[in-house]
Design an enzyme around this catalytic site. Structure first.
Site, mmCIF file in Angstrom:
data_model
loop_
_atom_site.group_PDB
_atom_site.id
_atom_site.type_symbol
_atom_site.label_atom_id
_atom_site.label_comp_id
_atom_site.label_asym_id
_atom_site.label_seq_id
_atom_site.Cartn_x
_atom_site.Cartn_y
_atom_site.Cartn_z
ATOM 1 C CG ASP A 37 36.958 40.332 41.488
ATOM 2 O OD1 ASP A 37 36.617 41.508 41.243
ATOM 3 O OD2 ASP A 37 36.622 39.371 40.788
ATOM 4 C CD GLN A 101 35.080 33.396 30.187
ATOM 5 O OE1 GLN A 101 34.433 32.565 29.535
ATOM 6 N NE2 GLN A 101 36.398 33.338 30.286
ATOM 7 C CG HIS A 107 38.813 34.206 35.801
ATOM 8 N ND1 HIS A 107 38.684 34.482 34.462
ATOM 9 C CD2 HIS A 107 37.654 34.618 36.388
ATOM 10 C CE1 HIS A 107 37.500 35.040 34.251
ATOM 11 N NE2 HIS A 107 36.849 35.119 35.388
ATOM 12 C CG HIS A 109 34.995 34.298 40.397
ATOM 13 N ND1 HIS A 109 35.008 35.671 40.385
ATOM 14 C CD2 HIS A 109 34.782 33.929 39.106
ATOM 15 C CE1 HIS A 109 34.799 36.114 39.149
ATOM 16 N NE2 HIS A 109 34.659 35.069 38.352
HETATM 17 P P1 AMP Z 1 34.289 36.753 35.074
HETATM 18 O O1 AMP Z 1 33.056 37.583 34.962
HETATM 19 O O2 AMP Z 1 34.100 35.383 35.629
HETATM 20 O O3 AMP Z 1 35.032 36.766 33.764
HETATM 21 O O4 AMP Z 1 35.175 37.456 36.168
HETATM 22 C C1 AMP Z 1 36.056 38.475 35.922
HETATM 23 C C2 AMP Z 1 36.336 39.093 37.261
HETATM 24 O O5 AMP Z 1 37.480 39.896 37.128
HETATM 25 C C3 AMP Z 1 35.214 39.972 37.800
HETATM 26 O O6 AMP Z 1 34.808 39.488 39.075
HETATM 27 C C4 AMP Z 1 35.855 41.349 37.900
HETATM 28 O O7 AMP Z 1 35.427 42.031 39.047
HETATM 29 C C5 AMP Z 1 37.319 41.021 37.951
HETATM 30 N N1 AMP Z 1 38.237 42.010 37.440
HETATM 31 C C6 AMP Z 1 38.124 42.710 36.296
HETATM 32 N N2 AMP Z 1 39.209 43.501 36.127
HETATM 33 C C7 AMP Z 1 40.024 43.283 37.190
HETATM 34 C C8 AMP Z 1 41.277 43.788 37.603
HETATM 35 N N3 AMP Z 1 41.941 44.700 36.880
HETATM 36 N N4 AMP Z 1 41.825 43.336 38.748
HETATM 37 C C9 AMP Z 1 41.159 42.415 39.495
HETATM 38 N N5 AMP Z 1 39.970 41.886 39.160
HETATM 39 C C10 AMP Z 1 39.401 42.318 38.027
#
Ligand code: AMP
Length: 144
Positions: A37, A101, A107, A109
């Site tokens: 992340d 989200q 996904h 975490h």
């Molecule tokens: P969610 O809020 O559960 O949808 O989580 C999305 C996650 O993706 C967040 O923890 C972000 O920090 C992460 N994220 C967003 N863009 C990227 C990226 N390009 N590469 C890796 N992680 C990302």
């Protein structure tokens, strides 16, 4: 975005899967991709996503994909534990904007936790990519 909606093939994780966007990859098999992340809530915060899915969230995932996906999550979580020796590991997954989200490709975490270290804020503070690469190597080395 609510729980209802249409999968957008232009979402950031779909682009990472297609190799259109960079990511710090940790592990992949036929079913899942794990990568760091970039806005980690803790050192070693890793994401696991299904590779062949247009599920925006867990509720939409085809039941036959759930087993291989969760096996991937467990495999990566065990590697995170072995590599970073945290005191605990939070595994979380959000469905719909109101739940937290922000990216609409299913996904999970994997967030290592250490005694006395507060959880960082969700999606804030970009990590140093070289540091992420080092962590990814450490975790990848422990995939069993
Ligand atoms: P969610 O809020 O559960 O949808 O989580 C999305 C996650 O993706 C967040 O923890 C972000 O920090 C992460 N994220 C967003 N863009 C990227 C990226 N390009 N590469 C890796 N992680 C990302």
């Amino acid at each position: 975005m609510s729980l209802d909606g249409t999968y957008d093939a232009g979402n950031i994780f779909a682009r990472i899967l297609r190799g259109e966007m960079p990511s710090v990859r940790v592990f992949e098999d036929d079913h899942v991709l794990a990568f760091m992340d970039v806005f980690p809530q803790a050192r070693g915060h890793t994401l696991v996503i299904p590779k062949h899915s247009t599920a925006r969230n867990f509720l939409e995932e085809a039941p036959e994909n759930v087993g291989p996906l969760l096996l991937g999550v467990q495999r990566v979580a065990r590697a995170v534990r072995a590599a970073l020796t945290p005191d605990g590991i939070a595994i979380s997954q959000f469905n719909g904007a109101v739940s937290g989200q922000t990216v609409y490709h299913l996904h999970f975490h994997i967030i290592p936790r250490w005694e006395g270290v507060p959880l960082g804020r969700h999606g804030e503070g970009m990590a140093d990519v070289e540091e992420l690469k080092g962590l990814a190597e450490q975790i990848a080395a422990k995939i069993a």
